[in-house]
Scaffold this motif. Structure first.
Motif: not given
Length: 124
Positions: A47-69
């Protein structure tokens, strides 16, 4: 930013385009022990990188396999909440293994997001 202590901090990279409308992209990675803490750190830095007042339109989340579904599903919901709610098109992936790539051989979360004013996104 790399201070050698990546355990509880996300590292962010950003890119911005010029022109109107102006798009912005940001990525962050965290190896915090808690999945929730890692997602929060990444979302904060993205959010900080996108800049003040900019909402994310699209996001991609990668999570390692150490966590359950269930934990991964909660991480996706939290990511969407932290980046602006249901207006964010969110895609996700669980990395079950990898060789030689940072974040793939240990617990970790990576998040990339884009603010694209006027764009329509669709996940499939």
């Amino acid at each position: 930013r790399d201070d050698g202590d990546d355990d509880d901090r996300a590292r962010a990279t950003t890119a911005r385009t010029t022109g109107t409308p102006s798009y912005a992209f940001a990525s962050a990675m965290s190896r915090a022990t808690s999945l929730e803490d890692a997602v929060r750190a990444c979302a904060r830095d993205v959010a900080r990188g996108l800049g003040r007042g900019r909402d994310a339109t699209w996001a991609q989340l990668f999570v390692c396999g150490d966590y359950d579904e269930d934990a991964v599903a909660r991480a996706g919901k939290l990511t969407r909440e932290l980046l602006g709610g249901t207006s964010v098109s969110l895609v996700g992936a669980v990395v079950r293994g990898g060789v030689g790539a940072e974040g793939m051989t240990e617990s970790g979360v990576a998040l990339t997001a884009a603010a694209m004013p006027g764009a329509t996104t669709a996940t499939f």
